[in-house]
Design an enzyme around this catalytic site. Structure first.
Site, mmCIF file in Angstrom:
data_model
loop_
_atom_site.group_PDB
_atom_site.id
_atom_site.type_symbol
_atom_site.label_atom_id
_atom_site.label_comp_id
_atom_site.label_asym_id
_atom_site.label_seq_id
_atom_site.Cartn_x
_atom_site.Cartn_y
_atom_site.Cartn_z
ATOM 1 N N PHE A 1 49.203 33.005 32.714
ATOM 2 C CA PHE A 1 48.332 33.863 31.899
ATOM 3 C C PHE A 1 47.364 34.556 32.843
ATOM 4 O O PHE A 1 46.542 33.916 33.495
ATOM 5 C CB PHE A 1 47.547 33.081 30.850
ATOM 6 N N ASP B 1 44.734 33.831 41.323
ATOM 7 C CA ASP B 1 43.947 34.176 40.138
ATOM 8 C C ASP B 1 42.991 33.013 39.860
ATOM 9 O O ASP B 1 43.373 32.006 39.268
ATOM 10 C CB ASP B 1 44.876 34.425 38.952
ATOM 11 N N LYS C 1 35.031 36.174 34.550
ATOM 12 C CA LYS C 1 34.396 35.206 33.661
ATOM 13 C C LYS C 1 33.031 34.753 34.160
ATOM 14 O O LYS C 1 32.034 35.431 33.951
ATOM 15 C CB LYS C 1 35.349 34.037 33.398
#
Length: 401
Positions: free
Chosen positions: A142, A227, A256
């Site tokens: 993801f 990531d 984030k």
């Protein structure tokens, strides 16, 4: 006029696109590890905005940085310099021990940027033939929800009915080093992976996997793109999750927690010779690197420089996992993760993840399921042992209810 919970939810359902299935709680205030709903009920946040709130809600240092900058300058675009951008890039590069920073806004934008950079590097530096560059990715990945990114997702909810899809991606099983090696060709530009897969259920790779990936990248002149949007910035007890394996990536994508849970801030950080393939006018963003983002990002870097949050995550993570392990065989099938990050698989003979999340809400703890039977636990790094005990006790009761 203040509405009750049902009225707010009705408003959301009537006017908002139905692209989420949130728990029926309407949050109005928050501080630290706790949130309060519109009816005055308090809940322990055990999700942290999917790790966007690593430093808790409304951390005073981050709020002060945002307020001070809002009173001075909000936006210039990159058409002009501003007095926060260069300092943010330098401080983030020094923290991450990298050489160059590309600022963006969302995590998906950072991943898209890394994909573009890796392809451009493959053509201009490695010498891959025009439009033949390939990027190897992992099953269960993801990385965001843009059209290019969902092109290589194997999650039907993220992937199906959004084609035609972007070519150039090769998928191998996560953690399978032999499959990774077999997938590399002279056209391979990069390997893009999460050091720990978040959306898949906090999946930790086998020991030795990422050192093996690093070796393959070095042997075949392939970029390693990590990531770290969810796993990075102290979530796992280190600055990067890759640090647990003493592995360095060529590029890292961050997001984030880089915005402190206040505003979206993302970045690609890494080697200067790789990011250096970008020239003026070839890539950008109106808000990427804008003054408020940089001011908040600098404050985030300042919090991470002390090492306090890495230490808290490491030590409290051991405590959290110890407590969660006590529930195995008592409605929990398995627990995995690192630091203050855990995937808790609910026993198939017990409840669904959604049912457990609802039962937790009723006991004053907010968490969320992923893939039907897994709870993804990621409390703010400011949480205490007593608060962890409170949450695990609530989970035990929710499983037994």
């Amino acid at each position: 006029m203040t509405l009750d919970t049902a009225s707010y939810i009705k408003l959301d359902e009537e006017w908002g696109a139905h692209n989420y299935h949130p728990l029926p709680v309407v949050i109005a205030e928050a501080e630290g590890a706790w949130v309060t709903d519109v009816e005055g009920n308090r809940y322990l946040d055990f999700l942290s905005g999917y790790s966007a709130l690593n430093f808790g809600h409304r951390h005073p240092v981050l709020l002060d940085a945002a307020r001070e900058q809002l009173d001075r300058l909000t936006l210039t675009s990159r058409a002009f310099h501003n007095d926060q951008y260069g300092a943010f890039c330098r401080e983030l590069a020094e923290l991450t021990q990298t050489e160059t920073v590309l600022t963006m806004n969302t995590g998906a934008e950072a991943v898209e940027s890394a994909i573009k950079i890796a392809r451009k590097w493959a053509y201009e530096v490695k010498g891959v033939g025009f439009d033949r560059a390939e990027i190897i990715v992992a099953s269960g990945n993801f990385h965001g929800r843009t059209t290019t990114i969902v092109s290589f997702s194997d999650d039907p909810a993220a992937h199906d009915n959004y084609g035609p899809f972007t070519p150039g991606f090769v998928t191998v099983p996560y953690g399978d080093l032999a499959a990774m090696e077999a997938a590399i060709t002279p056209n391979t530009a990069a390997i893009l992976m999460e050091p720990i897969q978040g959306e898949a259920g906090v999946i930790v790779p086998p020991s030795g996997f990422f050192p093996g990936v690093r070796r393959l990248c070095d042997e075949h002149n392939v970029l390693l793109v990590a990531d770290e949007i969810q796993s990075g910035l102290a979530r796992t007890g280190k600055l990067f999750a890759l640090d647990h394996d003493d592995v360095r990536a060529d590029l890292y994508t961050l997001g984030k927690a880089l915005g402190g849970g206040i505003i979206p801030v993302s970045a690609v950080v890494g080697r200067a010779d790789v990011l250096g393939v970008l020239k003026p006018g070839q890539h950008g963003s109106t808000f990427g690197g804008y003054p408020v983002a940089c001011a908040v990002g600098r404050a985030v870097v300042g919090l991470l420089e002390t090492g306090e949050f890495q230490t808290r995550s490491l030590e409290l993570g051991r405590y959290l996992h110890g407590r969660l392990d006590e529930l195995v065989g008592k409605g929990v099938a398995s627990v995995r993760g690192r630091g203050l990050w855990a995937g808790v698989d609910i026993d198939p003979l017990a409840k669904t993840g959604r049912e457990v999340s609802m039962a937790l809400r009723d006991r004053g703890v907010l968490c969320k399921e992923t893939h039907e039977r897994t709870l993804r636990i990621a409390p703010p790094l400011v949480i205490t042992k007593d608060e962890i005990d409170h949450a695990v006790t609530a989970l035990a009761e929710a499983l037994d209810a």
